[in-house]
Design an enzyme around this catalytic site. Structure first.
Site, PDB file in Angstrom:
ATOM      1  N   ALA A   6      18.222   4.992  -9.249  1.00  0.00           N
ATOM      2  CA  ALA A   6      17.459   4.658  -8.046  1.00  0.00           C
ATOM      3  C   ALA A   6      17.732   5.651  -6.927  1.00  0.00           C
ATOM      4  O   ALA A   6      17.756   5.292  -5.750  1.00  0.00           O
ATOM      5  CB  ALA A   6      17.813   3.244  -7.596  1.00  0.00           C
ATOM      6  N   ALA A   7      17.907   6.928  -7.280  1.00  0.00           N
ATOM      7  CA  ALA A   7      18.324   7.915  -6.287  1.00  0.00           C
ATOM      8  C   ALA A   7      17.172   8.706  -5.684  1.00  0.00           C
ATOM      9  O   ALA A   7      17.352   9.398  -4.689  1.00  0.00           O
ATOM     10  CB  ALA A   7      19.325   8.889  -6.916  1.00  0.00           C
TER      11      ALA A   7
ATOM     12  N   GLY B 206       6.961  12.791 -21.221  1.00  0.00           N
ATOM     13  CA  GLY B 206       7.633  13.428 -22.341  1.00  0.00           C
ATOM     14  C   GLY B 206       7.108  12.873 -23.647  1.00  0.00           C
ATOM     15  O   GLY B 206       6.796  11.675 -23.753  1.00  0.00           O
TER      16      GLY B 206
ATOM     17  N   ARG C 143       6.130  11.792  -2.813  1.00  0.00           N
ATOM     18  CA  ARG C 143       4.684  11.507  -2.806  1.00  0.00           C
ATOM     19  C   ARG C 143       4.333  10.200  -2.100  1.00  0.00           C
ATOM     20  O   ARG C 143       3.168   9.945  -1.813  1.00  0.00           O
ATOM     21  CB  ARG C 143       4.156  11.499  -4.241  1.00  0.00           C
ATOM     22  CG  ARG C 143       3.957  12.897  -4.825  1.00  0.00           C
ATOM     23  CD  ARG C 143       3.237  12.823  -6.148  1.00  0.00           C
ATOM     24  NE  ARG C 143       4.133  12.468  -7.227  1.00  0.00           N
ATOM     25  CZ  ARG C 143       3.731  12.040  -8.419  1.00  0.00           C
ATOM     26  NH1 ARG C 143       2.443  11.866  -8.665  1.00  0.00           N
ATOM     27  NH2 ARG C 143       4.606  11.763  -9.365  1.00  0.00           N
TER      28      ARG C 143
ATOM     29  N   ALA D 172     -11.021 -32.933  21.578  1.00  0.00           N
ATOM     30  CA  ALA D 172     -11.162 -31.479  21.664  1.00  0.00           C
ATOM     31  C   ALA D 172     -10.518 -30.932  22.930  1.00  0.00           C
ATOM     32  O   ALA D 172     -10.689 -31.469  24.019  1.00  0.00           O
ATOM     33  CB  ALA D 172     -12.642 -31.102  21.641  1.00  0.00           C
TER      34      ALA D 172
ATOM     35  N   TYR E 289      -3.849 -28.128  20.758  1.00  0.00           N
ATOM     36  CA  TYR E 289      -2.518 -27.626  20.444  1.00  0.00           C
ATOM     37  C   TYR E 289      -1.525 -28.763  20.572  1.00  0.00           C
ATOM     38  O   TYR E 289      -1.456 -29.447  21.604  1.00  0.00           O
ATOM     39  CB  TYR E 289      -2.102 -26.493  21.396  1.00  0.00           C
ATOM     40  CG  TYR E 289      -0.645 -26.140  21.270  1.00  0.00           C
ATOM     41  CD1 TYR E 289      -0.162 -25.495  20.135  1.00  0.00           C
ATOM     42  CD2 TYR E 289       0.261 -26.480  22.269  1.00  0.00           C
ATOM     43  CE1 TYR E 289       1.183 -25.193  20.002  1.00  0.00           C
ATOM     44  CE2 TYR E 289       1.613 -26.186  22.155  1.00  0.00           C
ATOM     45  CZ  TYR E 289       2.070 -25.546  21.011  1.00  0.00           C
ATOM     46  OH  TYR E 289       3.401 -25.251  20.874  1.00  0.00           O
TER      47      TYR E 289
ATOM     48  N   GLY F 109      14.700   2.337 -11.195  1.00  0.00           N
ATOM     49  CA  GLY F 109      14.395   1.513 -10.031  1.00  0.00           C
ATOM     50  C   GLY F 109      12.947   1.526  -9.611  1.00  0.00           C
ATOM     51  O   GLY F 109      12.520   0.686  -8.814  1.00  0.00           O
TER      52      GLY F 109
END
Length: 451
Positions: free
Chosen positions: A9-10, A136, A15, A376, A362, A101
């Site tokens: 995870a280094a 690969g 990008r 209301a 409210y 990672g």
């Protein structure tokens, strides 16, 4: 047998074009590395070692577990070099599984298969990819793996191979340590490739085994914001599919976001554009209408959440109707058969059975009784500029439109508050309370004109 897991995870993730380390980029509001750690812990390893680099302090701070051992890769000299940093922490006995990672959706079943095969042999995880560009290649002879060739080092024939290396592998510790000591950087990139241990295994007359991944998403790494967004959609589709297999009706599984855990009863319906965060529990026959947002909440049986409602850290009872455009803030608790209408906001309040708060109101820091009607534009004035104060509204109360209840205050059982009142004292039960200034009409007054 002792199991060690090493997570690489280094990487910075250039990008990504972000100050945030790549492994901390969020997938469904959770860091990529978090998924890999969870998958690792699911198989109960003897030790979990994470190799960190760029943004190391941030990465370590994000996962303060005592079960994790951290080791820094100060120079980025390849995957082989990264594993070399972890080797001093790895025991001589047992085997080591190597994960990444930025490959978040590796699954427990695949991990277990790799561990089983990696007790005595090197085993690599492969995948048959229609377009293998950038990966690969697995080079075989008589169906046996001979070597792994990185894309940049492939010849024309090798570039046509569709079986790719995922980078994920498992090996006995005593063999892995020996192979890592023998790595060199004689390649185009001048890096120490972890994949070169395949050739070293064959050189030592130890067969290299393979495990084939079931699906591409489980082995896909993320290197850019576009790839992150693509993975997000894949993850959401997987999560939606699982819910649908459990009986949830999702109108369009391509338009749902689950950023946590959703548990649902029977005959639950979720319309398009809904977002779920944290831990959400939906009862039987619950309906979540379009573009609603639910976070860390429980919704009872037969309750309907109408479009564009926002619900956070709330508990909603059975047979309630919420919205549209309602907002339930943390600490809201609704009993059964409660109606919270459009543009109503509730905060840190309990509302009891069969109460209606229909629109434009409210209610904060309040206890609202049974069979109450709040008209209301009625509000509780719970904040004096420094402190919050409670409002109690007892059963069977009627609050007229555009009423302001200035807390702390109590409205007695069966009371009626006339529309337009500002109530600053407790209202007695069973009576009509009115608090308005005297209405006056001024003769000869003229409207102002625009300058």
């Amino acid at each position: 047998m002792s199991l060690s897991i090493v997570i690489l995870a280094a990487g910075k993730g250039t990008r990504m074009r972000s100050d945030l380390p790549k492994v901390l980029q969020p997938l469904a509001h959770k860091p990529l590395l978090g998924y890999v750690i969870n998958a690792s812990m699911s198989v109960n390893p003897s030790q979990l070692v994470i190799v960190y680099g760029y943004g190391g302090n941030l990465v370590k701070k994000a996962f303060p577990s005592e079960h994790i051992q951290w080791v820094e890769q100060k120079e980025q000299l390849g995957t082989g070099h990264a594993v070399q940093q972890a080797i001093p922490l790895i025991k001589d006995e047992g085997c080591t599984l190597i994960l990444y990672g930025d490959v978040p959706l590796i699954d427990q079943e695949t991990i277990q298969s790799l561990i089983k095969k990696g007790q005595k042999n090197l085993v690599v995880l492969t995948y048959q990819k229609e377009n293998p560009k950038g990966y690969g290649r697995i080079v075989r002879k008589d169906d046996r793996i001979q070597k792994i060739v990185e894309e940049k080092d492939c010849d024309a024939l090798q570039k046509n191979i569709k079986e790719i290396n995922t980078g994920i592998m498992c090996a006995p510790n005593h063999l892995l340590k020996n192979w890592l000591k023998r790595l060199n950087n004689q390649n185009v990139q001048k890096e120490y490739y972890l994949t070169d241990i395949v050739g070293l295994s064959i050189e030592d007359n130890i067969e290299v085994l393979s495990e084939s991944a079931d699906n591409e998403v489980s082995i896909t790494g993320i290197n850019s914001k576009f790839e992150l967004a693509t993975m997000e959609r894949s993850y959401q589709l997987m999560t939606a599919k699982k819910l649908m297999e459990e009986g949830v009706t999702i109108i369009d599984p391509s338009r749902i976001d689950i950023r946590g855990e959703v548990t649902a009863g029977q005959d639950v319906l979720i319309d398009v554009g809904c977002i779920f965060e944290g831990k959400v529990i939906l009862g039987n026959h619950v309906k979540i209408a379009a573009y609603s947002h639910v976070k860390d909440s429980v919704i009872g049986d037969h309750t309907s959440i109408e479009p564009y409602s926002h619900i956070v850290q709330s508990v909603i009872g059975e047979n309630c109707r919420i919205g549209p455009f309602a907002r339930l803030r943390p600490g809201t608790k609704l009993q059964n058969k409660v109606h919270i209408g459009n543009f109503v906001e509730i905060k840190n309040s309990e509302v009891n059975n069969e109460t209606n708060i229909n629109h434009l109101s409210y209610v904060g820091d309040s206890l609202v009784g049974k069979s109450v009607n709040i008209g209301a534009g009625a509000i509780t004035c719970n904040y004096d500029g420094a402190n919050k104060h409670p409002t109690t509204i007892e059963d069977d109360v009627f609050i007229g439109s555009n009423t302001a209840l200035v807390a702390p205050i109590k409205i007695g059982k069966g009371a009626t508050i006339a529309a337009g009142s500002t109530i600053t004292k407790d209202a007695p039960p069973g009576e009509l309370t009115v608090s308005r200034s005297k209405q006056t009409s001024i003769s000869g007054w003229t409207k102002p004109t625009k300058k």
